[in-house]
Design a protein around this motif. Structure first.
Motif, PDB file in Angstrom:
ATOM      1  N   GLN A  26      -9.349   2.979  14.998  1.00 47.28           N
ATOM      2  CA  GLN A  26      -8.734   1.935  15.809  1.00 47.28           C
ATOM      3  C   GLN A  26      -8.677   0.682  14.953  1.00 47.28           C
ATOM      4  OE1 GLN A  26     -10.992   0.955  19.261  1.00 47.28           O
ATOM      5  NE2 GLN A  26      -9.647  -0.692  19.867  1.00 47.28           N
ATOM      6  N   PHE A  27      -7.502   0.073  14.877  1.00 51.10           N
ATOM      7  CA  PHE A  27      -7.372  -1.148  14.110  1.00 51.10           C
ATOM      8  C   PHE A  27      -6.438  -2.101  14.823  1.00 51.10           C
ATOM      9  CE2 PHE A  27      -3.916   1.439  12.645  1.00 51.10           C
ATOM     10  CZ  PHE A  27      -2.878   0.555  12.418  1.00 51.10           C
ATOM     11  N   VAL A  28      -6.571  -3.378  14.486  1.00 50.90           N
ATOM     12  CA  VAL A  28      -5.739  -4.421  15.071  1.00 50.90           C
ATOM     13  C   VAL A  28      -4.567  -4.647  14.136  1.00 50.90           C
ATOM     14  CG1 VAL A  28      -5.640  -6.823  15.787  1.00 50.90           C
ATOM     15  CG2 VAL A  28      -7.714  -5.496  16.171  1.00 50.90           C
ATOM     16  N   GLY A  29      -3.381  -4.488  14.640  1.00 51.34           N
ATOM     17  CA  GLY A  29      -2.188  -4.684  13.837  1.00 51.34           C
ATOM     18  C   GLY A  29      -1.006  -4.003  14.501  1.00 51.34           C
ATOM     19  N   HIS A  30       0.148  -4.143  13.874  1.00 52.46           N
ATOM     20  CA  HIS A  30       1.371  -3.580  14.426  1.00 52.46           C
ATOM     21  C   HIS A  30       1.815  -2.399  13.577  1.00 52.46           C
ATOM     22  CE1 HIS A  30       5.122  -3.396  16.568  1.00 52.46           C
ATOM     23  NE2 HIS A  30       5.786  -3.432  15.425  1.00 52.46           N
ATOM     24  N   VAL A  31       2.169  -1.297  14.239  1.00 51.03           N
ATOM     25  CA  VAL A  31       2.687  -0.112  13.573  1.00 51.03           C
ATOM     26  C   VAL A  31       4.100   0.115  14.084  1.00 51.03           C
ATOM     27  CG1 VAL A  31       2.361   2.371  13.243  1.00 51.03           C
ATOM     28  CG2 VAL A  31       0.392   0.881  13.405  1.00 51.03           C
ATOM     29  N   GLU A  32       5.025   0.335  13.180  1.00 52.46           N
ATOM     30  CA  GLU A  32       6.428   0.520  13.553  1.00 52.46           C
ATOM     31  C   GLU A  32       6.680   1.834  14.289  1.00 52.46           C
ATOM     32  OE1 GLU A  32       8.930  -1.631  13.259  1.00 52.46           O
ATOM     33  OE2 GLU A  32       7.595  -3.123  12.378  1.00 52.46           O
ATOM     34  N   ALA A  33       5.824   2.812  14.121  1.00 59.70           N
ATOM     35  CA  ALA A  33       6.028   4.141  14.714  1.00 59.70           C
ATOM     36  C   ALA A  33       5.721   4.125  16.210  1.00 59.70           C
ATOM     37  CB  ALA A  33       5.135   5.152  14.018  1.00 59.70           C
ATOM     38  N   ASP A  34       6.355   5.041  16.920  1.00 54.99           N
ATOM     39  CA  ASP A  34       6.099   5.208  18.345  1.00 54.99           C
ATOM     40  C   ASP A  34       4.924   6.155  18.557  1.00 54.99           C
ATOM     41  OD1 ASP A  34       8.209   3.560  19.079  1.00 54.99           O
ATOM     42  OD2 ASP A  34       9.652   5.201  19.017  1.00 54.99           O
ATOM     43  N   VAL A  35       4.464   6.251  19.799  1.00 55.61           N
ATOM     44  CA  VAL A  35       3.353   7.133  20.136  1.00 55.61           C
ATOM     45  C   VAL A  35       3.783   8.582  19.921  1.00 55.61           C
ATOM     46  CG1 VAL A  35       1.828   7.893  21.998  1.00 55.61           C
ATOM     47  CG2 VAL A  35       2.423   5.482  21.775  1.00 55.61           C
ATOM     48  N   GLY A  36       2.955   9.347  19.240  1.00 54.47           N
ATOM     49  CA  GLY A  36       3.239  10.744  18.961  1.00 54.47           C
ATOM     50  C   GLY A  36       3.861  10.984  17.599  1.00 54.47           C
ATOM     51  N   GLU A  37       4.335   9.955  16.936  1.00 54.30           N
ATOM     52  CA  GLU A  37       4.941  10.117  15.612  1.00 54.30           C
ATOM     53  C   GLU A  37       3.864  10.213  14.533  1.00 54.30           C
ATOM     54  OE1 GLU A  37       7.952   7.412  14.393  1.00 54.30           O
ATOM     55  OE2 GLU A  37       8.901   7.388  16.356  1.00 54.30           O
ATOM     56  N   ARG A  38       4.206  10.918  13.460  1.00 54.56           N
ATOM     57  CA  ARG A  38       3.310  11.031  12.314  1.00 54.56           C
ATOM     58  C   ARG A  38       3.687   9.958  11.299  1.00 54.56           C
ATOM     59  NH1 ARG A  38       0.159  15.401  12.133  1.00 54.56           N
ATOM     60  NH2 ARG A  38      -0.073  15.357   9.875  1.00 54.56           N
ATOM     61  N   ILE A  39       2.664   9.278  10.779  1.00 56.08           N
ATOM     62  CA  ILE A  39       2.884   8.280   9.750  1.00 56.08           C
ATOM     63  C   ILE A  39       2.116   8.684   8.496  1.00 56.08           C
ATOM     64  CG2 ILE A  39       3.303   6.367  11.339  1.00 56.08           C
ATOM     65  CD1 ILE A  39       0.421   5.492  10.887  1.00 56.08           C
TER      66      ILE A  39
END
Length: 100
Positions: A26-39
């Motif tokens: 768990q981290f604080v920040g913004h991720v461009e991917a949607d829920v369920g996507e692999r990054i």
């Protein structure tokens, strides 16, 4: 060849995390991917196991190591309260922000 349990140290949002298979971080920040996507985690500092370790200077190359993660949940954290006050100046400012 049995290499045992493998771990990696990755850099996400300015913080370092030691991760293994099936870990939740768990981290604080913004991720461009949607829920369920692999990054793909590009910034890998170290990979190791029982019998070996590979250390980057400062990072390992992306063709050498491939670490993928799945976005499980994206939510707002608790409210961050900003309060500024100057004594004897009748100056007060209150602001409450949602942190991503």
């Amino acid at each position: 060849m049995d290499i045992g349990r493998v771990f990696a140290v990755v850099l996400i949002g300015g913080s370092q995390f030691k991760v293994t298979a099936e870990d939740l971080i768990q981290f604080v920040g913004h991720v461009e991917a949607d829920v369920g996507e692999r990054i793909r985690l590009e910034k890998v500092l170290l990979v190791g196991g029982d019998n070996f370790s590979v250390i980057g200077k400062p990072l390992l190359s992306s063709d050498m190591v491939r670490i993928e993660a799945t976005v499980v949940e994206k939510t707002l954290s608790e409210k961050k309260i900003l309060f500024r006050f100057k004594r004897r100046m009748n100056y007060k400012r209150y602001k409450g922000d949602e942190v991503l």
